[in-house]
Scaffold this motif. Structure first.
Motif, PDB file in Angstrom:
ATOM      1  N   GLU A 247     -31.813 -84.316  44.455  1.00 36.34           N
ATOM      2  CA  GLU A 247     -31.108 -82.988  44.594  1.00 36.34           C
ATOM      3  C   GLU A 247     -30.459 -82.688  43.324  1.00 36.34           C
ATOM      4  O   GLU A 247     -29.985 -81.764  43.264  1.00 36.34           O
ATOM      5  N   GLN A 248     -30.861 -83.644  42.189  1.00 34.34           N
ATOM      6  CA  GLN A 248     -29.865 -83.356  40.991  1.00 34.34           C
ATOM      7  C   GLN A 248     -30.886 -82.987  39.863  1.00 34.34           C
ATOM      8  O   GLN A 248     -30.299 -82.658  38.836  1.00 34.34           O
ATOM      9  N   GLY A 249     -32.206 -82.886  39.900  1.00 29.63           N
ATOM     10  CA  GLY A 249     -33.014 -82.633  39.025  1.00 29.63           C
ATOM     11  C   GLY A 249     -34.257 -81.940  39.440  1.00 29.63           C
ATOM     12  O   GLY A 249     -34.537 -81.570  40.674  1.00 29.63           O
ATOM     13  N   GLU A 250     -35.135 -81.543  38.552  1.00 32.22           N
ATOM     14  CA  GLU A 250     -36.522 -80.684  38.724  1.00 32.22           C
ATOM     15  C   GLU A 250     -37.569 -81.718  39.772  1.00 32.22           C
ATOM     16  O   GLU A 250     -37.517 -82.772  39.354  1.00 32.22           O
ATOM     17  N   VAL A 251     -37.980 -81.157  40.673  1.00 30.70           N
ATOM     18  CA  VAL A 251     -38.857 -82.046  41.619  1.00 30.70           C
ATOM     19  C   VAL A 251     -39.960 -81.404  41.370  1.00 30.70           C
ATOM     20  O   VAL A 251     -40.698 -80.211  41.954  1.00 30.70           O
ATOM     21  N   VAL A 252     -41.379 -81.871  40.548  1.00 35.04           N
ATOM     22  CA  VAL A 252     -42.414 -81.558  40.229  1.00 35.04           C
ATOM     23  C   VAL A 252     -43.383 -82.730  40.812  1.00 35.04           C
ATOM     24  O   VAL A 252     -43.421 -83.869  40.429  1.00 35.04           O
ATOM     25  N   VAL A 253     -44.393 -82.299  41.902  1.00 36.70           N
ATOM     26  CA  VAL A 253     -45.315 -83.369  42.519  1.00 36.70           C
ATOM     27  C   VAL A 253     -46.765 -82.913  42.404  1.00 36.70           C
ATOM     28  O   VAL A 253     -46.870 -81.626  42.783  1.00 36.70           O
ATOM     29  N   LEU A 254     -47.333 -83.801  42.028  1.00 33.23           N
ATOM     30  CA  LEU A 254     -48.970 -83.525  42.145  1.00 33.23           C
ATOM     31  C   LEU A 254     -49.523 -84.461  43.022  1.00 33.23           C
ATOM     32  O   LEU A 254     -49.080 -85.686  43.012  1.00 33.23           O
ATOM     33  N   ASP A 255     -50.094 -83.879  44.287  1.00 30.63           N
ATOM     34  CA  ASP A 255     -50.302 -84.764  45.263  1.00 30.63           C
ATOM     35  C   ASP A 255     -51.729 -84.559  45.966  1.00 30.63           C
ATOM     36  O   ASP A 255     -52.108 -83.300  46.103  1.00 30.63           O
ATOM     37  N   LEU A 279     -45.043 -78.209  44.379  1.00 33.79           N
ATOM     38  CA  LEU A 279     -46.108 -78.993  44.923  1.00 33.79           C
ATOM     39  C   LEU A 279     -47.290 -78.471  43.981  1.00 33.79           C
ATOM     40  O   LEU A 279     -47.988 -76.968  44.629  1.00 33.79           O
ATOM     41  N   TYR A 280     -48.119 -79.259  43.213  1.00 31.09           N
ATOM     42  CA  TYR A 280     -49.342 -78.948  42.733  1.00 31.09           C
ATOM     43  C   TYR A 280     -50.376 -79.655  43.672  1.00 31.09           C
ATOM     44  O   TYR A 280     -50.174 -81.035  43.926  1.00 31.09           O
ATOM     45  N   ILE A 281     -51.261 -78.904  44.210  1.00 35.18           N
ATOM     46  CA  ILE A 281     -52.038 -79.848  45.076  1.00 35.18           C
ATOM     47  C   ILE A 281     -53.381 -80.269  44.403  1.00 35.18           C
ATOM     48  O   ILE A 281     -53.945 -79.452  43.867  1.00 35.18           O
TER      49      ILE A 281
END
Length: 619
Positions: A247-255, A279-281
């Motif tokens: 909740e405090q920073g950038e959430v960038v996910v490659l999944d 979300l990067y697929i």
């Protein structure tokens, strides 16, 4: 020096309450109560379209670059698709069944259905793409789910699955809809949103079904697990209270993890949406020939959170170890590296930490969680400094974890707001799933790392149903031994199957890695398992692993005395391995029955590698 692990703004303190009972059982729970959580999944989307409308939310590869949609763009499309679904007048309570791989079309259709209270269900692509058996598994799933509609990404790719299953419901197709008779092209489902969408949205309650997820079948026939909006929202709230940094920073996910499983769908997809991330697929897979795309995508995205299964890391590790640019891309701004779905060998843990240290001075937060499809999924969470694999953390807020003596182990059972209410249309298994106090019997075993200090966490101790006895009467902990053996054989075994039920010694079936074949150069690339085992370089390498494990764990129930190298990788189509890389022991032993017989033949063949060759014992 800044201490990430002891910063309460980043991680919850490692605390736990323990209730000890007279019958030898005990209960662990978090001292922190579960805070209020969203009513339904759609509330997260409504929130972020107001707070950060232009922030990228969903992205997928198209051509040489990424196609991205912002929260505002996603919400517009979701409202339009939701209107189209309402106008189809689908059968109430039945899901939209997704048969194809992760992509933005499936994400948008899923979010649209969830926004108006229509459940969704995604099943393994293997059930639709492998049509040699007449799609028997898919037919059985359709019979259980009785879907209101079916979605596929491409009419050409999924024509045969639809033809064989002959569903009695609308078929929605994103591309090449003309290939499937009477199918509805997905673009035609986009309608002008009316007040009916938000009226349906406001009717959703916590117990409204959101997802029907099929169990993997690793402990029996697959069942349809009802996951409600309340379950999923409560679970994400509990995760956020443990990992406060989300909740405090950038959430960038490659999944890449498939949405047919609770890890990819409930955990990763929902975590990104709940916390306003991107979300990067990933269109790569942890398989030979497809991992290169994941490598390319990591370099492009540079994620802040990275999720994978142990098998995925095993495939990725050789690339990380020889490509500093890749290590920098993965670890450069990473806040957490995460594994789940199966036990991680300690050797893989150590190699990943070493890769991170080469490019970052910050300590690597390497975390895991534990749970199941029936628990949405998280029961325990690592939110403290852990220096070894196998520690699954502490119960998340709102969840109780009961330990019940079972043989020489402690069976774990779960109760809380994230636990499922029942299996779909299956009252017998639904009742059997819970004990007399309403705790779900998850089937796994665990133990405290230190009984005097329960705040140090719980150690995973294998599946109760997989364990067996040797003829000596000694129990073998399959889950524990499997990970130790893979570590001992590293980097030459991607996984193994433990054998020895009612036998006098433990043996193993080994799935070889490319590194084992590389010991022989080009010649080894085409050799079958028996031929590999005849080569002195291979025998020495694997015998050394058997020796090291036997020296560390000399008891006969804690090391393998012989092994065979398998010819082929685990079969997804036959259920030997799940989409998320978990080996199904029961299925593997059945499918590899001939190899098991060779391991215990009266006269052992030369392709059986023995501990005695280097350890000086009788195998």
């Amino acid at each position: 020096m800044y201490d990430f692990y002891n910063d309460p703004a980043q991680l919850a303190p490692a605390q736990v309450l323990r209730e000890i009972r007279a019958d030898g059982s005990f209960i662990l729970k978090s001292p922190e109560p579960l805070k209020p959580y969203a009513r339904c999944i759609g509330e997260w989307l409504e929130h972020w379209v107001t707070v950060a409308p232009e922030r990228p939310y969903l992205a997928e590869r198209r051509g040489n670059g990424w196609f991205r949609l912002s929260f505002a763009q996603v919400r517009q499309r979701v409202g339009s698709l939701a209107q189209g679904l309402l106008e189809l007048d689908l059968q109430p309570g039945r899901p939209v069944l997704m048969l194809s791989e992760n992509d933005i079309d499936q994400a948008l259709l899923s979010l649209a259905a969830l926004h108006v209270g229509i459940p969704v269900s995604t099943v393994s692509v293997a059930y639709s793409r492998n049509t040699s058996g007449g799609c028997s598994k898919l037919k059985a799933i359709i019979q259980v789910l009785k879907p209101a509609a079916i979605f596929v990404s491409d009419g050409d790719a999924y024509f045969e699955a639809i033809r064989l299953t002959r569903p009695e419901c609308p078929v929605l197709v994103a591309r090449n809809a003309q290939e499937i008779p009477d199918a509805l092209a997905l673009p035609l489902l986009y309608k002008t949103e009316t007040p009916a969408v938000m009226a349906a949205f406001h009717r959703i309650e916590g117990d409204t079904p959101a997802r029907f997820l099929m169990t993997s079948g690793s402990t029996g026939a697959p069942k349809a697990v009802i996951n409600t909006h309340g379950m999923l929202c409560a679970n994400q709230q509990a995760i956020a209270q443990c990992w406060r940094f989300v909740e405090q920073g950038e959430v960038v996910v490659l999944d890449w993890l498939p949405w047919s499983h609770v890890f990819g769908a409930n955990h990763n997809f929902n975590l990104v949406l709940r916390n306003g991330g991107t979300l990067y697929i990933d269109d790569g897979l942890p398989l030979p020939g497809q991992i290169d795309r994941t490598v390319e995508n990591i370099k492009s995205v540079k994620p802040t959170l990275f999720f994978n299964v142990p098998r995925g890391y095993e495939v990725l590790l050789p690339y990380l170890e020889r490509d500093e640019e890749l290590s920098e891309a993965l670890f450069g701004r990473l806040r957490m590296l995460f594994y789940a779905a199966a036990a991680l060998p300690q050797s893989s843990w150590d190699r990943l930490v070493a890769c991170a240290r080469k490019v970052s001075s910050e300590p690597l937060f390497f975390a895991t969680e534990w749970g199941s499809t029936e628990t949405s999924p998280v029961v325990t969470n690592v939110h403290f400094n852990s220096n070894r694999a196998g520690i699954i953390g502490l119960p998340v807020p709102g969840t109780e974890l009961k330990f019940v003596p079972s043989g020489d182990k402690l069976e774990m059972r779960v109760r809380g707001p994230s636990v499922f209410p029942r299996y779909l249309d299956d009252p017998v298994n639904s009742v059997a799933a819970f004990d007399e106090e309403g705790f779900y019997r998850i089937g796994d075993a665990g133990r405290l790392v230190d009984p005097e200090h329960p705040e140090l966490g719980v150690q995973f101790d294998g599946r109760v149903t997989e364990d067996f006895k040797l003829t000596s009467g000694t129990w073998v902990s399959v889950g524990t031994l499997r990970t130790r053996l893979v570590s001992a054989l590293a980097p030459y075994a991607s996984d193994c199957v433990i054998c020895g039920h009612d036998r006098d010694v433990i043996a193993a079936l080994v799935y070889p890695t490319p590194a084992l074949r590389e010991l022989l150069g080009r010649e080894g690339r085409t050799m079958n398992g028996s031929a590999l085992a005849m080569c002195s370089e291979v025998r020495l390498a694997l015998c050394a692993g058997l020796q090291s494990l036997a020296k560390a764990y000399p008891a006969s129930s804690q090391h393998a005395a012989r092994l065979i190298i398998l010819d082929s990788p685990p079969s997804l189509a036959d259920g030997e391995i799940t989409d998320k890389g978990y080996i199904n022991q029961r299925a593997a032993l059945s499918l590899r029955a001939d190899a098991v017989q060779r391991l215990y033949a009266e006269n052992l063949g030369q392709d059986v590698i023995l501990l005695a060759e280097v350890y000086g014992e009788t195998a």
